[in-house]
Design a protein around this motif. Structure first.
Motif, PDB file in Angstrom:
ATOM      1  N   GLY A 107       0.805  -1.208   0.000  1.00 18.02           N
ATOM      2  CA  GLY A 107       0.000   0.000   0.000  1.00 18.02           C
ATOM      3  C   GLY A 107       0.838   1.258   0.000  1.00 18.02           C
ATOM      4  O   GLY A 107       0.471   2.260  -0.611  1.00 18.02           O
ATOM      5  N   SER A 108       1.985   1.205   0.671  1.00 21.89           N
ATOM      6  CA  SER A 108       2.872   2.375   0.742  1.00 21.89           C
ATOM      7  C   SER A 108       3.968   2.360  -0.308  1.00 21.89           C
ATOM      8  O   SER A 108       4.436   3.417  -0.726  1.00 21.89           O
ATOM      9  CB  SER A 108       3.513   2.452   2.142  1.00 21.89           C
ATOM     10  OG  SER A 108       2.543   2.547   3.154  1.00 21.89           O
ATOM     11  N   HIS A 109       4.383   1.162  -0.729  1.00 24.34           N
ATOM     12  CA  HIS A 109       5.588   1.070  -1.550  1.00 24.34           C
ATOM     13  C   HIS A 109       5.394   0.245  -2.823  1.00 24.34           C
ATOM     14  O   HIS A 109       6.352  -0.351  -3.327  1.00 24.34           O
ATOM     15  CB  HIS A 109       6.727   0.435  -0.729  1.00 24.34           C
ATOM     16  CG  HIS A 109       7.039   1.138   0.541  1.00 24.34           C
ATOM     17  ND1 HIS A 109       7.392   2.473   0.587  1.00 24.34           N
ATOM     18  CD2 HIS A 109       7.057   0.687   1.830  1.00 24.34           C
ATOM     19  CE1 HIS A 109       7.621   2.820   1.845  1.00 24.34           C
ATOM     20  NE2 HIS A 109       7.417   1.767   2.625  1.00 24.34           N
ATOM     21  N   ASP A 110       4.192   0.216  -3.359  1.00 27.68           N
ATOM     22  CA  ASP A 110       3.966  -0.650  -4.530  1.00 27.68           C
ATOM     23  C   ASP A 110       4.836  -0.255  -5.717  1.00 27.68           C
ATOM     24  O   ASP A 110       5.288  -1.125  -6.467  1.00 27.68           O
ATOM     25  CB  ASP A 110       2.496  -0.627  -4.943  1.00 27.68           C
ATOM     26  CG  ASP A 110       2.200  -1.675  -6.005  1.00 27.68           C
ATOM     27  OD1 ASP A 110       2.359  -2.875  -5.695  1.00 27.68           O
ATOM     28  OD2 ASP A 110       1.862  -1.296  -7.139  1.00 27.68           O
ATOM     29  N   ASP A 111       5.085   1.045  -5.909  1.00 32.97           N
ATOM     30  CA  ASP A 111       5.919   1.458  -7.044  1.00 32.97           C
ATOM     31  C   ASP A 111       7.339   0.912  -6.901  1.00 32.97           C
ATOM     32  O   ASP A 111       7.950   0.468  -7.881  1.00 32.97           O
ATOM     33  CB  ASP A 111       5.923   2.976  -7.211  1.00 32.97           C
ATOM     34  CG  ASP A 111       6.329   3.724  -5.951  1.00 32.97           C
ATOM     35  OD1 ASP A 111       6.395   3.108  -4.872  1.00 32.97           O
ATOM     36  OD2 ASP A 111       6.563   4.946  -6.053  1.00 32.97           O
ATOM     37  N   LEU A 112       7.868   0.906  -5.676  1.00 30.18           N
ATOM     38  CA  LEU A 112       9.204   0.350  -5.443  1.00 30.18           C
ATOM     39  C   LEU A 112       9.204  -1.167  -5.624  1.00 30.18           C
ATOM     40  O   LEU A 112      10.165  -1.735  -6.160  1.00 30.18           O
ATOM     41  CB  LEU A 112       9.682   0.707  -4.033  1.00 30.18           C
ATOM     42  CG  LEU A 112      10.043   2.173  -3.801  1.00 30.18           C
ATOM     43  CD1 LEU A 112      10.204   2.452  -2.310  1.00 30.18           C
ATOM     44  CD2 LEU A 112      11.322   2.541  -4.549  1.00 30.18           C
ATOM     45  N   TRP A 113       8.120  -1.813  -5.176  1.00 30.33           N
ATOM     46  CA  TRP A 113       8.021  -3.260  -5.373  1.00 30.33           C
ATOM     47  C   TRP A 113       7.958  -3.600  -6.859  1.00 30.33           C
ATOM     48  O   TRP A 113       8.668  -4.497  -7.338  1.00 30.33           O
ATOM     49  CB  TRP A 113       6.788  -3.804  -4.655  1.00 30.33           C
ATOM     50  CG  TRP A 113       6.447  -5.215  -5.065  1.00 30.33           C
ATOM     51  CD1 TRP A 113       5.466  -5.614  -5.922  1.00 30.33           C
ATOM     52  CD2 TRP A 113       7.137  -6.410  -4.671  1.00 30.33           C
ATOM     53  NE1 TRP A 113       5.477  -6.980  -6.081  1.00 30.33           N
ATOM     54  CE2 TRP A 113       6.494  -7.502  -5.319  1.00 30.33           C
ATOM     55  CE3 TRP A 113       8.216  -6.676  -3.825  1.00 30.33           C
ATOM     56  CZ2 TRP A 113       6.911  -8.821  -5.145  1.00 30.33           C
ATOM     57  CZ3 TRP A 113       8.633  -7.994  -3.656  1.00 30.33           C
ATOM     58  CH2 TRP A 113       7.982  -9.040  -4.312  1.00 30.33           C
ATOM     59  N   GLN A 114       7.123  -2.906  -7.603  1.00 29.60           N
ATOM     60  CA  GLN A 114       6.989  -3.191  -9.028  1.00 29.60           C
ATOM     61  C   GLN A 114       8.293  -2.920  -9.777  1.00 29.60           C
ATOM     62  O   GLN A 114       8.641  -3.646 -10.716  1.00 29.60           O
ATOM     63  CB  GLN A 114       5.849  -2.361  -9.634  1.00 29.60           C
ATOM     64  CG  GLN A 114       4.470  -2.696  -9.100  1.00 29.60           C
ATOM     65  CD  GLN A 114       4.032  -4.107  -9.446  1.00 29.60           C
ATOM     66  OE1 GLN A 114       4.568  -4.756 -10.329  1.00 29.60           O
ATOM     67  NE2 GLN A 114       3.020  -4.591  -8.732  1.00 29.60           N
ATOM     68  N   LEU A 115       9.015  -1.897  -9.365  1.00 28.29           N
ATOM     69  CA  LEU A 115      10.299  -1.608  -9.993  1.00 28.29           C
ATOM     70  C   LEU A 115      11.303  -2.723  -9.695  1.00 28.29           C
ATOM     71  O   LEU A 115      12.082  -3.118 -10.577  1.00 28.29           O
ATOM     72  CB  LEU A 115      10.829  -0.264  -9.507  1.00 28.29           C
ATOM     73  CG  LEU A 115      12.124   0.241 -10.160  1.00 28.29           C
ATOM     74  CD1 LEU A 115      11.988   0.307 -11.678  1.00 28.29           C
ATOM     75  CD2 LEU A 115      12.491   1.614  -9.598  1.00 28.29           C
ATOM     76  N   ALA A 116      11.283  -3.237  -8.460  1.00 27.92           N
ATOM     77  CA  ALA A 116      12.142  -4.379  -8.132  1.00 27.92           C
ATOM     78  C   ALA A 116      11.787  -5.577  -9.000  1.00 27.92           C
ATOM     79  O   ALA A 116      12.675  -6.331  -9.447  1.00 27.92           O
ATOM     80  CB  ALA A 116      12.012  -4.728  -6.656  1.00 27.92           C
ATOM     81  N   GLU A 117      10.505  -5.780  -9.251  1.00 29.12           N
ATOM     82  CA  GLU A 117      10.078  -6.862 -10.131  1.00 29.12           C
ATOM     83  C   GLU A 117      10.577  -6.652 -11.554  1.00 29.12           C
ATOM     84  O   GLU A 117      10.939  -7.596 -12.261  1.00 29.12           O
ATOM     85  CB  GLU A 117       8.552  -6.983 -10.119  1.00 29.12           C
ATOM     86  CG  GLU A 117       7.986  -7.512  -8.815  1.00 29.12           C
ATOM     87  CD  GLU A 117       8.345  -8.976  -8.590  1.00 29.12           C
ATOM     88  OE1 GLU A 117       7.650  -9.843  -9.135  1.00 29.12           O
ATOM     89  OE2 GLU A 117       9.336  -9.225  -7.866  1.00 29.12           O
ATOM     90  N   ASP A 118      10.609  -5.397 -12.006  1.00 30.40           N
ATOM     91  CA  ASP A 118      11.155  -5.089 -13.333  1.00 30.40           C
ATOM     92  C   ASP A 118      12.634  -5.445 -13.407  1.00 30.40           C
ATOM     93  O   ASP A 118      13.110  -5.975 -14.416  1.00 30.40           O
ATOM     94  CB  ASP A 118      10.956  -3.609 -13.657  1.00 30.40           C
ATOM     95  CG  ASP A 118       9.501  -3.251 -13.908  1.00 30.40           C
ATOM     96  OD1 ASP A 118       8.734  -4.136 -14.328  1.00 30.40           O
ATOM     97  OD2 ASP A 118       9.134  -2.082 -13.685  1.00 30.40           O
TER      98      ASP A 118
END
Length: 267
Positions: free
Chosen positions: A199-210
């Motif tokens: 909820g707070s860090h989804d953009d960072l999580w998705q970037l890590a997935e990239d």
């Protein structure tokens, strides 16, 4: 209106045949480009071999351009832009894997007709491929001494890649800009916090997935490449002097971002 019903073409129009400012072949420099495929033998499949590898180098050039842009976007905190870049990177890397299918239309017998002419040239000598590895995090200074045929400009590029930040360095910067600790002792805790608080860090999580997808597709290409080599030459040594398939097989286990893989065991 003209006879055919079209409005008169404005004198300053920049598009269309009437402009005459730039041609398709001129813009792409096709005469120069198509003059670069110069087989060293009469073997029918040598043109295929040259074309595939030259196309690889063009894709490598584009990947370097895009990964530099993605790295800069992460440093600037523009994570949406970095994710857009990685979407393109992943698409190109899938093409790299699929290109092996084209090369495998060449039989071992076809390859042997001209393989001896290649020595000591080898894909091991691809400077751009080493740049991609260095930029992605696999920095190995020993390659500079092993690329005996690299010119001064190429060695300068590789030294620059060794000195400059990697994609992982840029991702750590993005984490720190969010106020998250990134020291060696704290980084796994930060990655766990990102993973557990989408909820707070989804953009960072998705970037890590990239980043992980970039790592994964690179590994898939290495695996597909070694399978092709084994299919073509078996256990023969490489034309550049390496052990061939055994050397390539050993590199299939490499990771650009080992902490992102380790993270899975902690979730």
């Amino acid at each position: 209106m003209g006879i055919d019903g079209d409005a008169a073409v404005p004198p300053d129009r920049r598009f269309g045949e009437e402009g005459g400012r730039l041609s398709y072949g001129g813009y792409l420099r096709l005469p120069e480009l198509l003059d670069q495929q110069r087989p060293q033998s009469e073997a029918p499949d040598e043109l295929l071999f040259i074309t595939i590898h030259q196309v690889y180098e063009l894709w490598f050039k584009l990947l370097l351009h895009e990964l530099e842009a993605g790295r800069e976007a992460m440093f600037q905190g523009e994570l949406w832009q970095a994710r857009h870049v990685f979407k393109r990177v992943h698409a190109v890397e899938r093409v790299l894997i699929e290109q092996v299918d084209v090369l495998e239309t060449m039989t071992p017998q076809d390859f042997l007709e001209f393989r001896a002419r290649l020595a000591p040239a080898s894909g091991f000598q691809s400077v751009q491929f080493r740049e991609l590895e260095f930029l992605s995090g696999l920095k190995d200074p020993s390659y500079l001494g092993r690329l005996r045929d690299a010119d001064d400009a190429e060695l300068t590029r590789l030294r620059r890649r060794l000195d400059e930040p990697t994609l992982w360095d840029a991702y750590l910067t993005a984490l720190s800009q969010r106020g998250l600790p990134v020291s060696d002792d704290e980084i796994m805790g930060t990655l766990l916090a990102v993973a557990r608080d989408r909820g707070s860090h989804d953009d960072l999580w998705q970037l890590a997935e990239d980043l992980l997808t970039h790592d994964e597709t690179a590994a898939q290409w290495r695996t597909r490449h070694v399978q092709m080599v084994e299919r073509q030459i078996g256990t023969k040594s490489g034309t550049g002097g390496s052990t061939g398939a055994p050397y390539l097989r050993g590199r299939t286990r490499l990771h650009y971002f080992p902490l992102l893989w380790e993270l899975r065991a902690w979730l």
